[in-house]
Design an enzyme around this catalytic site. Structure first.
Site, short mmCIF file in Angstrom:
data_model
loop_
_atom_site.label_atom_id
_atom_site.label_comp_id
_atom_site.label_asym_id
_atom_site.label_seq_id
_atom_site.Cartn_x
_atom_site.Cartn_y
_atom_site.Cartn_z
N GLU A 72 38.46 49.54 60.94
CA GLU A 72 39.07 49.06 59.70
C GLU A 72 39.30 50.18 58.67
N TYR A 96 37.14 52.44 57.67
CA TYR A 96 35.95 52.84 56.91
C TYR A 96 35.47 54.24 57.36
N ARG A 141 31.63 48.65 66.38
CA ARG A 141 32.96 48.08 66.10
C ARG A 141 33.96 49.21 66.16
N HIS A 173 42.32 48.87 56.54
CA HIS A 173 42.62 48.02 55.40
C HIS A 173 43.91 48.41 54.69
N CYS A 188 43.98 30.88 55.48
CA CYS A 188 44.67 31.01 54.19
C CYS A 188 44.11 32.15 53.35
N GLN A 224 42.22 32.00 50.97
CA GLN A 224 42.18 31.67 49.54
C GLN A 224 40.78 31.63 48.94
N CYS A 253 37.90 32.74 50.82
CA CYS A 253 36.98 33.72 51.41
C CYS A 253 37.39 35.13 50.97
P1 FAD Z 1 48.90 15.53 46.87
O1 FAD Z 1 48.82 16.41 48.03
O2 FAD Z 1 50.16 15.56 46.09
O3 FAD Z 1 48.63 14.03 47.35
C1 FAD Z 1 48.78 12.92 46.53
C2 FAD Z 1 48.97 11.68 47.39
O4 FAD Z 1 48.90 10.52 46.57
C3 FAD Z 1 50.31 11.63 48.10
O5 FAD Z 1 50.13 11.49 49.49
C4 FAD Z 1 50.99 10.39 47.50
O6 FAD Z 1 51.77 9.67 48.44
C5 FAD Z 1 49.80 9.57 47.05
N1 FAD Z 1 50.09 8.62 45.96
C6 FAD Z 1 50.59 8.90 44.74
N2 FAD Z 1 50.65 7.76 44.00
C7 FAD Z 1 50.17 6.76 44.78
C8 FAD Z 1 49.95 5.36 44.58
N3 FAD Z 1 50.23 4.76 43.43
N4 FAD Z 1 49.48 4.63 45.60
C9 FAD Z 1 49.16 5.21 46.79
N5 FAD Z 1 49.33 6.53 47.02
C10 FAD Z 1 49.81 7.30 46.02
N6 FAD Z 1 48.07 24.82 48.40
C11 FAD Z 1 47.26 25.77 48.81
O7 FAD Z 1 46.11 25.80 48.41
N7 FAD Z 1 47.67 26.72 49.69
C12 FAD Z 1 48.93 26.73 50.17
O8 FAD Z 1 49.28 27.62 50.96
C13 FAD Z 1 49.82 25.72 49.77
N8 FAD Z 1 51.08 25.69 50.23
C14 FAD Z 1 51.91 24.70 49.82
C15 FAD Z 1 53.20 24.68 50.31
C16 FAD Z 1 54.07 23.68 49.92
C17 FAD Z 1 55.47 23.69 50.46
C18 FAD Z 1 53.63 22.68 49.03
C19 FAD Z 1 54.56 21.56 48.61
C20 FAD Z 1 52.34 22.70 48.54
C21 FAD Z 1 51.48 23.72 48.92
N9 FAD Z 1 50.18 23.80 48.42
C22 FAD Z 1 49.34 24.77 48.85
C23 FAD Z 1 49.70 22.90 47.35
C24 FAD Z 1 48.78 21.82 47.91
O9 FAD Z 1 49.41 21.15 48.96
C25 FAD Z 1 48.42 20.90 46.76
O10 FAD Z 1 47.70 21.63 45.80
C26 FAD Z 1 47.55 19.75 47.25
O11 FAD Z 1 48.25 19.00 48.21
C27 FAD Z 1 47.19 18.85 46.07
O12 FAD Z 1 46.41 17.82 46.57
P2 FAD Z 1 46.29 16.41 45.86
O13 FAD Z 1 45.45 15.58 46.75
O14 FAD Z 1 45.88 16.58 44.46
O15 FAD Z 1 47.76 15.81 45.80
P1 NAP Z 2 53.83 27.66 40.38
O1 NAP Z 2 53.13 28.64 41.20
O2 NAP Z 2 53.31 27.34 39.07
O3 NAP Z 2 55.32 28.20 40.23
C1 NAP Z 2 56.28 27.56 39.48
C2 NAP Z 2 57.48 28.49 39.30
O4 NAP Z 2 58.46 27.84 38.54
C3 NAP Z 2 57.15 29.76 38.59
O5 NAP Z 2 57.84 30.81 39.27
C4 NAP Z 2 57.71 29.59 37.19
O6 NAP Z 2 58.08 30.90 36.85
C5 NAP Z 2 58.84 28.60 37.41
N1 NAP Z 2 59.03 27.64 36.33
C6 NAP Z 2 58.10 26.89 35.69
N2 NAP Z 2 58.67 26.10 34.77
C7 NAP Z 2 59.99 26.35 34.80
C8 NAP Z 2 61.12 25.85 34.07
N3 NAP Z 2 60.99 24.94 33.11
N4 NAP Z 2 62.33 26.34 34.37
C9 NAP Z 2 62.48 27.25 35.33
N5 NAP Z 2 61.45 27.77 36.05
C10 NAP Z 2 60.24 27.32 35.78
O7 NAP Z 2 53.99 26.30 41.15
P2 NAP Z 2 54.53 25.94 42.59
O8 NAP Z 2 55.30 27.06 43.21
O9 NAP Z 2 55.21 24.64 42.38
O10 NAP Z 2 53.24 25.72 43.42
C11 NAP Z 2 52.36 24.64 43.14
C12 NAP Z 2 50.96 25.02 43.50
O11 NAP Z 2 50.85 25.08 44.92
C13 NAP Z 2 50.64 26.40 42.97
O12 NAP Z 2 49.68 26.31 41.94
C14 NAP Z 2 50.15 27.16 44.14
O13 NAP Z 2 48.84 27.63 43.93
C15 NAP Z 2 50.14 26.19 45.30
N6 NAP Z 2 50.76 26.89 46.42
C16 NAP Z 2 50.08 27.92 46.95
C17 NAP Z 2 50.64 28.62 47.97
C18 NAP Z 2 49.87 29.77 48.58
O14 NAP Z 2 50.40 30.46 49.43
N7 NAP Z 2 48.64 30.01 48.22
C19 NAP Z 2 51.87 28.29 48.46
C20 NAP Z 2 52.55 27.22 47.89
C21 NAP Z 2 51.97 26.54 46.86
P3 NAP Z 2 58.82 31.30 35.51
O15 NAP Z 2 58.18 30.48 34.44
O16 NAP Z 2 58.59 32.78 35.37
O17 NAP Z 2 60.23 31.01 35.75
FE1 SF4 Z 3 40.93 29.62 54.38
FE2 SF4 Z 3 38.93 31.38 54.52
FE3 SF4 Z 3 38.41 28.78 54.74
FE4 SF4 Z 3 39.64 30.02 56.70
S1 SF4 Z 3 37.58 30.43 56.00
S2 SF4 Z 3 40.23 28.05 55.81
S3 SF4 Z 3 40.84 31.51 55.61
S4 SF4 Z 3 39.24 29.85 52.96
#
Ligand code: FAD
Ligand code: NAP
Ligand code: SF4
Length: 677
Positions: A167, A169, A217, A255, A340, A342, A344
């Site tokens: 790695e 080191y 390693r 790294h 992910c 995130q 660790c």
């Molecule tokens: P949600 O996942 O939004 O779930 C809420 C649920 O409540 C839904 O299934 C909905 O149908 C249900 N619901 C709402 N109202 C009602 C009701 N009245 N009755 C019954 N059911 C209802 N996070 C990460 O940490 N790492 C990532 O890499 C990552 N990548 C992402 C990529 C994408 C494309 C997206 C969209 C999100 C990503 N996220 C990621 C964000 C992550 O998915 C969210 O932070 C997480 O899903 C939030 O969980 P939650 O349970 O609060 O809500």
């Molecule tokens: P986010 O990370 O908060 O990004 C929102 C984006 O929209 C920012 O680029 C912001 O940048 C822009 N924005 C906000 N308000 C706006 C407005 N009124 N008009 C125009 N642009 C605006 O949120 P997200 O991408 O929706 O993700 C949601 C959550 O999911 C995040 O908190 C993230 O942690 C999680 N997630 C994580 C991963 C991962 O790989 N770890 C991947 C996907 C999602 P500007 O304000 O500069 O324009």
């Molecule tokens: Fe994500 Fe790390 Fe947990 Fe694996 S061990 S799911 S990489 S936080």
């Protein structure tokens, strides 16, 4: 009786001791190593993994002296009193029938402190401190520190030591011309450059005797310019064996390498072929590693002769019971690491105690426990996204009677969109785990059921948890009602068709993911190892030094422009250890990233933007579609009416706070609430 995973669960005879199976828990820095006050936490963390059936545990890296620190005051084993402090750790592991080796990590020029030393005074790109070049007597002091640390590990009760030689080191820095410019007997030709690891192992073996495991390693693929050639790597492996090592573990990538080696977009088992190249060259057991996260993959690699043991680090953070569940033929119950980083690695790099996104108990075994409920309650959980899934399964596991509702026809909430992004296929494993966990804990799952406030008011629950997630926020851009404008939900969930020229508004995590989806539509290199290796320029170290070659990048499926208003580097807020991968992946696909943008309007011609407060450089981006990824707001329409009816609710996940929401917080919050109720 048939054994579920016969190769993985077969014992490994090391001559003087036998490991009960082929699972090595790879070294992971948790942050607990660095403080005296965390010894009992560390002991509980490892004991739980030993109880879970791991064959051999390797601790996080411990420095043999101050020069070898990762950062100031990092965990060090250099005195008898430190050995006494360590003793509860191997004791706890032995009490559970496990075995544990201490990793001796000397960081050399990667040390984030002013006392760092290296073969030559060349600063690394990942530390602001230039190391001191060592004199010959300085090198001798480092060797003695390794020997002393091994003896102290033995005194503390460890079963062995892993000498960290990969790695990038300290030891690795001697091997490569990239970092070793010495003219004495420790530099120059390869026989001199490999003298350090051979000397260390020889002298450690002399000191500790025959019945102590020594793992070396070995960097089998450096992934840096001027890295080792395959001939050199084999030469070193043979010398390491001769010097007295018991096991050789595989190291992949320094790294500072610009090739991802463990992120979720790396194909499973992507580097096992490197260990297989070494098979037959040495007689001692070889361990393969990197992105092996299921018993099926591990079993197949062993059955196909890639290695003698499998190293898994993060998968054992995600599920301490990994081995026992595999042995019981219940692999579907394993909480799989989704790679992910995130909770660790990102935590380790931010000086926070590591944990796991899918298992918030990891490294918190002494404070977060799911004890049986003293008076079982009837509880409604609305929303089966990550927050609701975690809460409902922990509650039911503790003996509560839980109804889990979701309006959708499947569990998972936003994870169902995340898993469609190329390189995020692993997210489905979390949903598979929860599906199985819902069954085993007895959660009553009610899908396709949108819950109304009246319904909850009319039903007698002892507690209501709202995990209803988020709704996209309204960016209020002039012309956003134009038919060319889509939301990320239209693209990922509703599969709306998207044209060849696209502007993505919002460069947060979702904006990056949508861009990745749009440029690589229909083909995920993560599921195609050869394509992935070609794209990242990974070659055979037998033909290209360090295993680096010119990347072969396929054309993007679309022309994508990714925009944000902030005048910062797009992607600056992404994960500490993965943000660079997302940025590089999009650059490879010629995604144009624009920052400091004003959205002046949308019309038939496309997206009108300008830059900065003075609205300079008015520009038209001609596109077929615009995808809004502009953040989210909590969805908690049920809260008001329930409160008005005198029912107090618990809000978790996005329903609580949408800003900076991620699944780590959602699962952690759901689990912690459920542990308390
Ligand atoms: P949600 O996942 O939004 O779930 C809420 C649920 O409540 C839904 O299934 C909905 O149908 C249900 N619901 C709402 N109202 C009602 C009701 N009245 N009755 C019954 N059911 C209802 N996070 C990460 O940490 N790492 C990532 O890499 C990552 N990548 C992402 C990529 C994408 C494309 C997206 C969209 C999100 C990503 N996220 C990621 C964000 C992550 O998915 C969210 O932070 C997480 O899903 C939030 O969980 P939650 O349970 O609060 O809500
Ligand atoms: P986010 O990370 O908060 O990004 C929102 C984006 O929209 C920012 O680029 C912001 O940048 C822009 N924005 C906000 N308000 C706006 C407005 N009124 N008009 C125009 N642009 C605006 O949120 P997200 O991408 O929706 O993700 C949601 C959550 O999911 C995040 O908190 C993230 O942690 C999680 N997630 C994580 C991963 C991962 O790989 N770890 C991947 C996907 C999602 P500007 O304000 O500069 O324009
Ligand atoms: Fe994500 Fe790390 Fe947990 Fe694996 S061990 S799911 S990489 S936080």
């Amino acid at each position: 009786m048939t054994v579920a995973y016969p190769h993985l669960l077969a014992p490994l005879d090391l001559g003087f001791t036998t490991l009960k199976n082929r699972v090595l828990m790879g070294s992971m820095h948790t942050g607990l190593e660095d403080s005296r006050k965390h010894v009992s936490r560390l002991a509980a963390y490892f004991a739980e993994r030993a109880r879970g059936g791991v064959g051999l545990i390797v601790t996080g890296g411990v420095a043999p002296n101050i020069a070898g620190w990762t950062k100031p005051l990092a965990g060090t084993l250099a005195t008898h009193s430190a050995a006494r402090r360590h003793k509860p750790i191997p004791d706890a592991v032995h009490a559970e029938g496990g075995k544990i080796a201490l990793q001796i990590l000397h960081t050399g020029r990667y040390g984030y402190h002013p006392f760092a030393v290296a073969p030559s005074p060349i600063k690394s790109p990942i530390s602001p401190f230039a190391p001191h070049g060592l004199s010959a007597s300085g090198i001798e002091r480092q060797i003695q520190a390794f020997v002393r640390c091994s003896l102290l590990a033995q005194e503390a009760g460890y079963d062995g030591a892993e000498i960290m030689g990969s790695e990038g080191y300290f030891i690795n820095q001697f091997l490569s011309l990239h970092t070793n410019k010495r003219k004495d007997e420790w530099g120059g030709d390869y026989a001199n450059r490999m003298r350090l690891p051979v000397e260390i192992i020889t002298r450690v073996r002399e000191a500790v005797g025959r019945s102590f495991i020594i793992i070396y390693r070995l960097s089998m693929l450096d992934l840096i310019p001027d890295g080792s050639s395959w001939d050199e790597i084999v030469l070193l492996a043979k010398a390491v064996e001769k010097a007295g090592a018991t096991i050789i573990n595989t190291g992949i990538g320094w790294h500072e390498a610009r090739v991802p080696t463990i992120a979720t977009s790396v194909p499973r088992g992507a580097f096992a072929w490197v260990t297989r190249k070494m098979k037959g060259e040495v007689g001692i057991p070889l361990v393969t590693t990197n992105r092996i996260n299921t018993p099926e993959v591990a079993e197949q690699l062993l059955a196909d002769g890639y290695a003698d043991m499998i190293s898994m680090a993060r998968p054992l953070l995600a599920d301490a019971e990994f081995v026992n569940k595999a042995a019981a033929g219940q692999a579907e119950r394993i909480n799989t690491c989704i790679a992910c980083n995130q909770a660790c690695l990102d935590h380790a790099f931010k000086n926070k105690i590591a944990s796991c996104l899918v298992n918030p108990r990891a490294c918190h075994e002494t404070e977060l426990n799911y004890a049986p409920a003293t008076s079982p309650k009837r509880i409604a959980v609305v929303g089966a996204g990550p927050a609701g899934l975690a809460a409902s399964t922990v509650l039911a596991g503790r003996g509560h009677k839980v109804d889990l509702f979701d309006a959708a026809s499947e569990i998972g909430g936003q994870f169902n969109m995340a898993k469609k992004v190329p390189g995020k296929e692993e997210f489905e494993e979390t949903l598979r785990y929860f599906r199985s966990h819902i069954r085993t804990t007895g959660v009553q799952l009610k899908l396709g059921h949108r819950v109304s406030a009246e319904e909850l008011i009319g039903t007698k629950y002892d507690a209501e948890i709202l995990a209803t997630g988020v709704t996209p926020s309204d960016p209020k851009i002039r012309g956003q009602d134009h038919p060319m404008v889509l939301s990320y939900i239209d693209v990922l969930r509703n599969a709306k068709s998207v044209g060849k020229r696209v502007a993505v508004i919002g460069a947060g995590g979702i904006g990056f993911d949508i861009s990745e989806f749009l440029v690589s539509e229909g083909h995920s290199p993560t599921l195609d190892l050869q394509a992935w290796l070609a794209e990242w320029g990974v070659g055979d170290p037998a033909t290209t030094r360090g295993g680096l070659k010119r990347p072969e990048i396929s054309a993007p499926a679309r022309k994508v422009t990714l925009l944000q208003r902030k005048d910062a580097k797009p992607g600056a807020g992404l994960g500490k250890t993965t943000g660079w991968i997302h940025r590089s992946a999009l650059k490879m696909k010629q995604v144009e990233m624009l920052a400091g943008v004003n959205y002046d309007g949308i019309d038939d011609r496309g997206l009108h933007i300008s830059f900065g407060e003075k609205k300079e450089k008015p520009t038209l981006i001609e596109v077929d579609n615009i995808v809004l990824c502009t953040g989210q707001e909590p969805l908690r329409e049920l809260e008001g009416p329930l409160k008005a009816a005198g029912i107090s609710v618990h809000l978790i996940g996005g329903a609580d706070v949408a800003a900076e929401l991620d699944a780590k917080r959602a699962i952690d919050q759901g689990s912690r609430l459920a542990a308390r109720l």
